[in-house]
Design a protein around this motif. Structure first.
Motif, short mmCIF file in Angstrom:
data_model
loop_
_atom_site.label_atom_id
_atom_site.label_comp_id
_atom_site.label_asym_id
_atom_site.label_seq_id
_atom_site.Cartn_x
_atom_site.Cartn_y
_atom_site.Cartn_z
N ALA A 94 0.82 -1.20 0.00
CA ALA A 94 0.00 0.00 0.00
C ALA A 94 0.86 1.25 0.00
CB ALA A 94 -0.93 0.00 1.22
N ALA A 95 1.95 1.26 0.77
CA ALA A 95 2.83 2.43 0.80
C ALA A 95 3.43 2.70 -0.57
CB ALA A 95 3.94 2.21 1.83
N CYS A 96 3.85 1.65 -1.26
CA CYS A 96 4.43 1.83 -2.61
C CYS A 96 3.35 2.20 -3.62
CB CYS A 96 5.13 0.54 -3.04
SG CYS A 96 6.56 0.09 -2.04
N ALA A 97 2.17 1.56 -3.51
CA ALA A 97 1.12 1.78 -4.50
C ALA A 97 0.53 3.18 -4.39
CB ALA A 97 0.02 0.73 -4.32
N VAL A 98 0.24 3.63 -3.17
CA VAL A 98 -0.34 4.97 -3.01
C VAL A 98 0.63 6.04 -3.50
CG1 VAL A 98 -1.12 6.66 -1.31
CG2 VAL A 98 -1.85 4.28 -1.12
N ALA A 99 1.91 5.90 -3.12
CA ALA A 99 2.91 6.86 -3.60
C ALA A 99 3.04 6.79 -5.12
CB ALA A 99 4.26 6.58 -2.94
N GLY A 100 2.99 5.59 -5.69
CA GLY A 100 3.09 5.45 -7.14
C GLY A 100 1.90 6.06 -7.86
N VAL A 101 0.68 5.88 -7.34
CA VAL A 101 -0.51 6.46 -7.99
C VAL A 101 -0.47 7.98 -7.93
CG1 VAL A 101 -3.02 6.67 -7.80
CG2 VAL A 101 -1.94 4.42 -7.60
N VAL A 102 -0.13 8.54 -6.78
CA VAL A 102 -0.02 10.00 -6.68
C VAL A 102 1.07 10.52 -7.61
CG1 VAL A 102 0.50 11.91 -5.11
CG2 VAL A 102 -0.92 10.01 -4.33
N GLY A 103 2.21 9.82 -7.66
CA GLY A 103 3.28 10.23 -8.56
C GLY A 103 2.86 10.15 -10.01
N LEU A 104 2.07 9.13 -10.36
CA LEU A 104 1.57 9.01 -11.73
C LEU A 104 0.65 10.17 -12.09
CD1 LEU A 104 1.13 7.43 -14.36
CD2 LEU A 104 -0.68 6.15 -13.18
N LEU A 105 -0.24 10.54 -11.17
CA LEU A 105 -1.15 11.66 -11.44
C LEU A 105 -0.39 12.96 -11.61
CD1 LEU A 105 -4.04 10.79 -8.93
CD2 LEU A 105 -3.96 10.39 -11.41
N VAL A 106 0.61 13.17 -10.77
CA VAL A 106 1.42 14.38 -10.90
C VAL A 106 2.20 14.37 -12.21
CG1 VAL A 106 3.35 15.68 -9.89
CG2 VAL A 106 1.58 14.71 -8.41
N ALA A 107 2.75 13.21 -12.56
CA ALA A 107 3.56 13.11 -13.78
C ALA A 107 2.72 13.31 -15.04
CB ALA A 107 4.27 11.76 -13.83
N LEU A 108 1.48 12.82 -15.04
CA LEU A 108 0.63 12.97 -16.22
C LEU A 108 0.39 14.44 -16.55
CD1 LEU A 108 -2.03 10.16 -15.61
CD2 LEU A 108 -0.23 10.20 -17.35
N ALA A 109 0.33 15.27 -15.50
CA ALA A 109 0.14 16.70 -15.72
C ALA A 109 1.45 17.43 -15.92
CB ALA A 109 -0.62 17.31 -14.54
N ALA A 110 2.47 17.06 -15.16
CA ALA A 110 3.72 17.84 -15.18
C ALA A 110 4.61 17.49 -16.35
CB ALA A 110 4.49 17.61 -13.87
N ALA A 111 4.55 16.24 -16.84
CA ALA A 111 5.47 15.83 -17.90
C ALA A 111 5.21 16.56 -19.20
CB ALA A 111 5.37 14.32 -18.12
N ARG A 112 3.99 17.04 -19.40
CA ARG A 112 3.69 17.80 -20.62
C ARG A 112 4.23 19.22 -20.56
NH1 ARG A 112 0.35 15.24 -24.04
NH2 ARG A 112 -0.95 13.54 -23.24
N LEU A 113 4.52 19.70 -19.36
CA LEU A 113 4.96 21.09 -19.22
C LEU A 113 6.41 21.24 -19.63
CD1 LEU A 113 3.24 21.86 -15.80
CD2 LEU A 113 2.39 22.36 -18.10
N GLY A 114 7.26 20.43 -19.06
CA GLY A 114 8.68 20.49 -19.41
C GLY A 114 9.38 21.67 -18.78
N GLY A 115 10.73 21.56 -18.75
CA GLY A 115 11.56 22.66 -18.29
C GLY A 115 11.31 23.04 -16.84
N LEU A 116 11.27 24.34 -16.59
CA LEU A 116 11.12 24.85 -15.24
C LEU A 116 9.73 24.60 -14.67
CD1 LEU A 116 13.00 28.26 -15.52
CD2 LEU A 116 13.81 26.14 -14.49
N ALA A 117 8.75 24.35 -15.55
CA ALA A 117 7.40 24.09 -15.06
C ALA A 117 7.36 22.83 -14.20
CB ALA A 117 6.44 23.97 -16.24
N ILE A 118 8.10 21.80 -14.60
CA ILE A 118 8.17 20.59 -13.79
C ILE A 118 8.78 20.89 -12.43
CG2 ILE A 118 9.15 18.27 -13.63
CD1 ILE A 118 8.99 18.03 -16.59
#
Length: 367
Positions: A94-118
């Motif tokens: 659960a500790a790995c999965a919850v952190a992974g899901v939150v990281g995935l949600l953040v990455a889906l939005a942030a990875a499109r920004l690039g550069g300093l936006a990330i």
């Protein structure tokens, strides 16, 4: 052929060294005092966190200034599961999965920004996480934090608590490092490297930079959750202070000093994270921040590749020294040969008129 090349061509040497290291790690906690075991446990905890940060920054070249948020998230999930009587393996997942899901949600939005936006998005994670942890007191214990005790040694083991904690951290950290090593040496590692070098070239090779960055960020978050589980196993307490932005910067400095883009550098980074604050506090607690900054600058100037590059630098200096000595021997032998040529008796040709006079004298003196 140097020693590194010889070792690379002999797999059995590496297997033997790995077996020897495993034996030492298994036997060490039985002989070391409790303080030493606790120190090694903390190194393992932060080495896993630095390892995740290294995957997303060192190997993929993406900015992540919020790794400590996922460490704290994993610690809170672990505390919640332990206090509600969950199975310990389920708590870890659960500790790995919850952190992974939150990281995935953040990455889906942030990875499109690039550069300093990330960088801005990841900076916001620990900044938002601290007040959020204080407000969700039903789950986090609020400003007082929350404790969970689940790593006491069972009676059947015959071990002390510090030894039992050492073995828990050893198993999880070893699995994390082996998984990361397999990951970066396979096709995903090649994709990470291609995106880090040039995203346009990576796209022309059929590699999606967006998916690769999302994958790297998610994996780093999972490693952060695993580190949070180990953190609570070692400390048995967590609070909003665990998520503070200062700790995230310290993790970043540990990754750089250990060696970016290096599995072994992550382990050295974990050791730096634990030992250097203790050292600077022992010297002068009032100058801890200044001392750590000075150490960081010194390592960056002297060892741009981090502490993991020390053997390579030593080999290069050794080759230069050996080349300089051989050059010196050749330059010293040169004048000796020239002197011997100068002192040797020279063979001078006899003039033709002298030969003719000698022949005339022989004819006159002849019978």
């Amino acid at each position: 052929m140097n020693a590194a090349a010889a070792t690379a061509r002999r797999p059995w040497v590496r297997i033997l060294l790995a077996a020897l290291a495993a034996i030492v790690l298994i036997v060490a906690p039985l002989a070391l005092p409790p303080f030493a075991n606790q120190t090694l446990v903390r190194i393992g905890v932060y080495a896993v966190a630095v390892l995740g940060l290294n995957i997303v920054m060192g190997y993929t070249g993406q900015v992540n200034l919020g790794q400590i948020f996922f460490v704290g998230l994993g610690a809170y999930v672990t505390a919640y599961g332990v206090n509600h009587g969950w199975n310990i393996l389920l708590v870890f997942v659960a500790a790995c999965a919850v952190a992974g899901v939150v990281g995935l949600l953040v990455a889906l939005a942030a990875a499109r920004l690039g550069g300093l936006a990330i960088a801005m998005v990841t900076i916001a994670l620990p900044i938002v996480g601290v007040p959020l942890a204080k407000r969700l007191s039903e789950f986090t214990g609020g400003s007082q934090g929350i404790s969970a005790r689940f790593t006491d040694a069972p009676d059947w083991s015959g071990l002390d608590n510090d030894q039992w904690q050492f073995y828990i951290v050893l198993v999880v950290a070893a699995a994390a490092f082996l998984l990361a090593r397999s990951l970066v040496r396979g096709k995903y590692g090649r994709a990470f490297a291609a995106v880090r070098e040039n995203e346009a070239v990576a796209a022309s090779m059929g590699i999606s930079p967006y998916r690769t960055k999302v994958l790297a960020f998610t994996i780093a978050s999972i490693f952060g959750g695993a580190s949070g589980f180990l953190y609570l196993a070692a400390v048995q307490y967590t609070s909003p202070e665990t998520l503070s932005f200062g700790h995230s910067i310290s993790l970043l400095a540990a990754m750089v000093i250990g060696g970016a883009g290096s599995i072994a550098g992550s382990l050295l980074g974990g050791a730096y994270y634990v030992f250097v604050p203790q050292l600077t506090n022992a010297i002068d607690p009032n100058l801890t921040t200044v001392s750590q900054g000075a150490i960081l600058l010194a390592v960056l100037f002297l060892l741009p590749g981090g502490l993991v590059s020390v053997p390579r630098v030593v080999r290069r200096l050794t080759r230069r020294t050996g080349a300089g000595r051989s050059t010196g021997r050749r330059s010293a032998a040169g004048p000796v040969r020239e002197t011997s040529q100068q002192t040797a008796p020279a063979h001078r040709p006899v003039p033709d008129d002298a030969l003719e006079g000698h022949e005339q004298t022989e004819r006159q003196d002849g019978p």
